[in-house]
Design a protein around this motif. Structure first.
Motif, PDB file in Angstrom:
ATOM      1  N   ASN A 318     -26.385 -22.203  98.335  1.00 58.08           N
ATOM      2  CA  ASN A 318     -26.937 -22.431  99.673  1.00 58.08           C
ATOM      3  C   ASN A 318     -26.545 -21.309 100.617  1.00 58.08           C
ATOM      4  O   ASN A 318     -27.364 -20.759 101.352  1.00 58.08           O
ATOM      5  CB  ASN A 318     -26.442 -23.768 100.236  1.00 58.08           C
ATOM      6  CG  ASN A 318     -27.028 -24.951  99.500  1.00 58.08           C
ATOM      7  OD1 ASN A 318     -28.017 -24.815  98.767  1.00 58.08           O
ATOM      8  ND2 ASN A 318     -26.429 -26.117  99.671  1.00 58.08           N
ATOM      9  N   VAL A 319     -25.260 -20.978 100.592  1.00 57.77           N
ATOM     10  CA  VAL A 319     -24.760 -19.907 101.459  1.00 57.77           C
ATOM     11  C   VAL A 319     -25.423 -18.583 101.106  1.00 57.77           C
ATOM     12  O   VAL A 319     -25.881 -17.836 101.982  1.00 57.77           O
ATOM     13  CB  VAL A 319     -23.226 -19.790 101.334  1.00 57.77           C
ATOM     14  CG1 VAL A 319     -22.720 -18.552 102.070  1.00 57.77           C
ATOM     15  CG2 VAL A 319     -22.555 -21.038 101.883  1.00 57.77           C
ATOM     16  N   LEU A 320     -25.471 -18.257  99.801  1.00 60.71           N
ATOM     17  CA  LEU A 320     -26.029 -16.982  99.359  1.00 60.71           C
ATOM     18  C   LEU A 320     -27.507 -16.866  99.716  1.00 60.71           C
ATOM     19  O   LEU A 320     -27.950 -15.841 100.271  1.00 60.71           O
ATOM     20  CB  LEU A 320     -25.840 -16.841  97.846  1.00 60.71           C
ATOM     21  CG  LEU A 320     -26.416 -15.563  97.222  1.00 60.71           C
ATOM     22  CD1 LEU A 320     -25.702 -14.343  97.771  1.00 60.71           C
ATOM     23  CD2 LEU A 320     -26.307 -15.606  95.709  1.00 60.71           C
ATOM     24  N   ILE A 321     -28.300 -17.904  99.426  1.00 63.46           N
ATOM     25  CA  ILE A 321     -29.737 -17.858  99.687  1.00 63.46           C
ATOM     26  C   ILE A 321     -30.015 -17.776 101.183  1.00 63.46           C
ATOM     27  O   ILE A 321     -30.887 -17.021 101.636  1.00 63.46           O
ATOM     28  CB  ILE A 321     -30.438 -19.096  99.080  1.00 63.46           C
ATOM     29  CG1 ILE A 321     -30.277 -19.101  97.552  1.00 63.46           C
ATOM     30  CG2 ILE A 321     -31.910 -19.105  99.455  1.00 63.46           C
ATOM     31  CD1 ILE A 321     -30.822 -17.876  96.857  1.00 63.46           C
ATOM     32  N   ASN A 322     -29.263 -18.534 101.971  1.00 66.14           N
ATOM     33  CA  ASN A 322     -29.454 -18.469 103.420  1.00 66.14           C
ATOM     34  C   ASN A 322     -29.113 -17.088 103.971  1.00 66.14           C
ATOM     35  O   ASN A 322     -29.790 -16.564 104.854  1.00 66.14           O
ATOM     36  CB  ASN A 322     -28.593 -19.528 104.106  1.00 66.14           C
ATOM     37  CG  ASN A 322     -29.175 -20.919 103.973  1.00 66.14           C
ATOM     38  OD1 ASN A 322     -30.390 -21.093 104.043  1.00 66.14           O
ATOM     39  ND2 ASN A 322     -28.323 -21.906 103.773  1.00 66.14           N
ATOM     40  N   LYS A 324     -29.267 -14.196 102.291  1.00 64.30           N
ATOM     41  CA  LYS A 324     -30.308 -13.255 101.866  1.00 64.30           C
ATOM     42  C   LYS A 324     -31.608 -13.505 102.619  1.00 64.30           C
ATOM     43  O   LYS A 324     -32.390 -12.569 102.854  1.00 64.30           O
ATOM     44  CB  LYS A 324     -30.545 -13.374 100.357  1.00 64.30           C
ATOM     45  CG  LYS A 324     -29.320 -13.070  99.503  1.00 64.30           C
ATOM     46  CD  LYS A 324     -28.750 -11.697  99.763  1.00 64.30           C
ATOM     47  CE  LYS A 324     -27.515 -11.431  98.911  1.00 64.30           C
ATOM     48  NZ  LYS A 324     -26.882 -10.128  99.227  1.00 64.30           N
ATOM     49  N   SER A 325     -31.848 -14.739 103.013  1.00 64.97           N
ATOM     50  CA  SER A 325     -33.059 -15.053 103.778  1.00 64.97           C
ATOM     51  C   SER A 325     -33.045 -14.355 105.133  1.00 64.97           C
ATOM     52  O   SER A 325     -34.086 -13.889 105.622  1.00 64.97           O
ATOM     53  CB  SER A 325     -33.186 -16.568 103.964  1.00 64.97           C
ATOM     54  OG  SER A 325     -33.362 -17.218 102.720  1.00 64.97           O
ATOM     55  N   GLY A 357     -26.021 -12.776  93.428  1.00 65.09           N
ATOM     56  CA  GLY A 357     -25.967 -11.730  94.438  1.00 65.09           C
ATOM     57  C   GLY A 357     -26.554 -10.425  93.924  1.00 65.09           C
ATOM     58  O   GLY A 357     -27.393  -9.796  94.569  1.00 65.09           O
ATOM     59  N   ASN A 358     -26.147 -10.008  92.719  1.00 62.42           N
ATOM     60  CA  ASN A 358     -26.678  -8.787  92.124  1.00 62.42           C
ATOM     61  C   ASN A 358     -28.149  -8.933  91.770  1.00 62.42           C
ATOM     62  O   ASN A 358     -28.946  -8.004  91.957  1.00 62.42           O
ATOM     63  CB  ASN A 358     -25.882  -8.420  90.868  1.00 62.42           C
ATOM     64  CG  ASN A 358     -24.564  -7.749  91.192  1.00 62.42           C
ATOM     65  OD1 ASN A 358     -24.507  -6.832  92.004  1.00 62.42           O
ATOM     66  ND2 ASN A 358     -23.491  -8.216  90.577  1.00 62.42           N
ATOM     67  N   ALA A 363     -33.537  -6.972  93.320  1.00 61.36           N
ATOM     68  CA  ALA A 363     -34.943  -7.255  93.622  1.00 61.36           C
ATOM     69  C   ALA A 363     -35.302  -6.811  95.037  1.00 61.36           C
ATOM     70  O   ALA A 363     -36.359  -6.207  95.273  1.00 61.36           O
ATOM     71  CB  ALA A 363     -35.215  -8.744  93.438  1.00 61.36           C
ATOM     72  N   LEU A 364     -34.429  -7.096  96.004  1.00 61.51           N
ATOM     73  CA  LEU A 364     -34.691  -6.709  97.391  1.00 61.51           C
ATOM     74  C   LEU A 364     -34.756  -5.199  97.537  1.00 61.51           C
ATOM     75  O   LEU A 364     -35.576  -4.666  98.290  1.00 61.51           O
ATOM     76  CB  LEU A 364     -33.606  -7.276  98.310  1.00 61.51           C
ATOM     77  CG  LEU A 364     -33.527  -8.803  98.415  1.00 61.51           C
ATOM     78  CD1 LEU A 364     -32.394  -9.212  99.351  1.00 61.51           C
ATOM     79  CD2 LEU A 364     -34.845  -9.385  98.891  1.00 61.51           C
TER      80      LEU A 364
END
Length: 454
Positions: A318-322, A324-325, A357-358, A363-364
């Motif tokens: 949740n923390v990681l996706i938020n 990166k969002s 994370g990697n 991808a980004l």
């Protein structure tokens, strides 16, 4: 000793050895970091080593028929070459010494393979009809064997270890053993060459006694095996040091991932708190009639994105996706996630943060180079089928992607300092018994990870 004798020995022995050795040295060392003005340095060093070879040829003319004389000649040329190579590469002396030592072993192995073939032909009198063209055919056979061996070394050993030769944490004990074996081999080769030359008839390596022939071939085979062992041991040491370096990096990356997770978690929680506070204040201002409905809606829309409540079923994700969002919103990238985070509870927190994370960062980085907004999309999904957990990532990209052992190679110029992210993903997947497959199709990069028995 006449000058013509010196020139003759210089041409057929010293120059030939230095040429062969230079070929293998270039193959082993070409991936090392180079000093400034490398081309000029390398050119001057090649001139210097071949110039040094002339007085060495004088010494060879006087003492080349003795064991200690030959050891002195080839030992001196080897050390001189190492010193000159060190002047060309921005590496420590020991790294250059290892590369040159492996090149010497490869050259000697090639020579012994040739002697095995040549001595066999001499025993069966295959060269008796060559007549005046004997020297020409001799060179053709020799360099045919040399080229074949050089190509075999290139693909069997050098291609895998040339880049990894830069590792600093080498196994010194194993490398000491390696050079000890190489030293013994050089001694035995010198003894064989000197004394079997005296036992030869008509031409060197031609014998009238089957016992001499067997002994010569046994010595050749033994020396060839010793040189092969030298290359294998040195290669093993280099590969192990490289793997240890990657493992240390992975441990560091996981530790940093755990720290970053805590930082990001605190930041996300703070953002959510502030967003809630702002909403309450907006409601208060609206109740007092200080804001029009349109203004209130615009303000709510502005902060709605930062009210981060994306739920994957896994607090870490949740923390990681938020996090990166937020990055995607700032850079005009669409991050689409359909993740069942509960299926990934078997992965430790640090590994999970490092893995995703990697995966997302790679991808980004790829889609950020794309100008068309409709193609700046990253899709990440985690789903399960029975006891199989499937992680999939897809993104558009521009340019070409090359793969090695199923892994995409970094597109950065400095190959040695990049590509760790993908290797970290691979090592984490392997740690948990998974399988990774990456490929491209129709301008889309696909990364599939499968964990079984979960």
């Amino acid at each position: 000793m006449t000058f013509s004798q010196v020139l003759y020995l210089y041409g057929i022995i010293i120059v030939e050895f230095l040429f062969e050795y230079s070929v293998f040295a270039v193959l082993f060392l070409y991936k090392l970091n180079r000093r400034n003005n490398f081309v000029l340095r390398a050119s001057l060093c090649f001139v210097a080593i071949f110039a040094i070879g002339l007085p060495v040829a004088c010494f060879y003319t006087l003492f080349g028929n003795t064991v200690w004389g030959r050891i002195t000649v080839y030992g001196f040329l080897f050390l001189a070459f190492v010193l000159l190579a060190y002047l060309c590469f921005e590496e420590n002396y020991f790294t250059v010494l290892i590369g040159c030592g492996m090149a010497y072993a490869a050259q000697n192995l090639t020579y012994k393979v040739y002697l095995i073939i040549w001595t066999l032909g001499e025993w069966f009198c295959l060269y008796d009809n060559w007549g005046e063209r004997f020297d020409l055919f001799y060179r053709l056979v020799y360099y045919t064997v040399f080229i074949i061996c050089a190509v075999c070394f290139r693909f069997a050993f050098i291609k895998r270890i040339a880049v990894k030769l830069q590792s600093r944490s080498l196994n010194y004990k194993m490398l000491f053993i390696t050079f000890f074996i190489l030293g013994i081999t050089v001694l035995l080769c010198s003894v064989e060459d000197v004394y079997f030359a005296k036992l030869s008839i008509d031409r060197e390596n031609r014998f009238d006694s089957y016992v001499y022939y067997v002994l010569r071939q046994t010595g050749n085979a033994f020396s060839a095996v010793c040189c092969l062992i030298v290359v294998l041991l040195a290669s093993k040491s280099i590969m192990e040091s490289h793997l240890l370096r990657e493992v240390e990096y992975l441990k560091y990356a996981v530790q940093q991932g755990e720290k970053q997770y805590q930082i990001s978690k605190d930041s996300i929680e703070l953002i959510n708190i502030k967003c809630h506070d702002i909403k309450y204040k907006l409601d208060a201002l609206s109740a007092q009639g200080n804001l029009r409905v349109e203004e209130l809606k615009d303000l709510r829309d502005s902060i709605s994105f930062y009210d981060l409540k994306k739920d994957t079923g896994n607090s870490l994700l949740n923390v990681l996706i938020n996090e990166k969002s937020l990055y995607c919103e700032q850079n005009g990238i669409t991050l689409s996630c359909m993740i069942d985070g509960k299926k990934l509870e078997f992965i430790e927190a640090g590994d999970l943060y490092c893995l995703f994370g990697n995966l997302i960062d790679n991808a980004l980085e790829a889609v950020k180079e794309i100008e068309k907004k409709e193609r700046r999309i990253v899709n990440v999904s985690v789903k399960s089928r029975g006891n199989i957990v499937i992680v999939q990532e897809e993104n558009y990209f521009i340019g070409e992607r090359q793969f090695s052992d199923g892994f995409p190679l970094t597109t950065k110029q400095d190959k040695g300092s990049h590509g760790f992210g993908m290797r970290s993903i691979g090592m984490i997947v392997k740690k948990y018994g998974g399988e990774l497959k990456a490929f491209t199709a129709d301008g889309i990069f696909h990364l599939n990870i499968i964990f079984t028995g979960r």
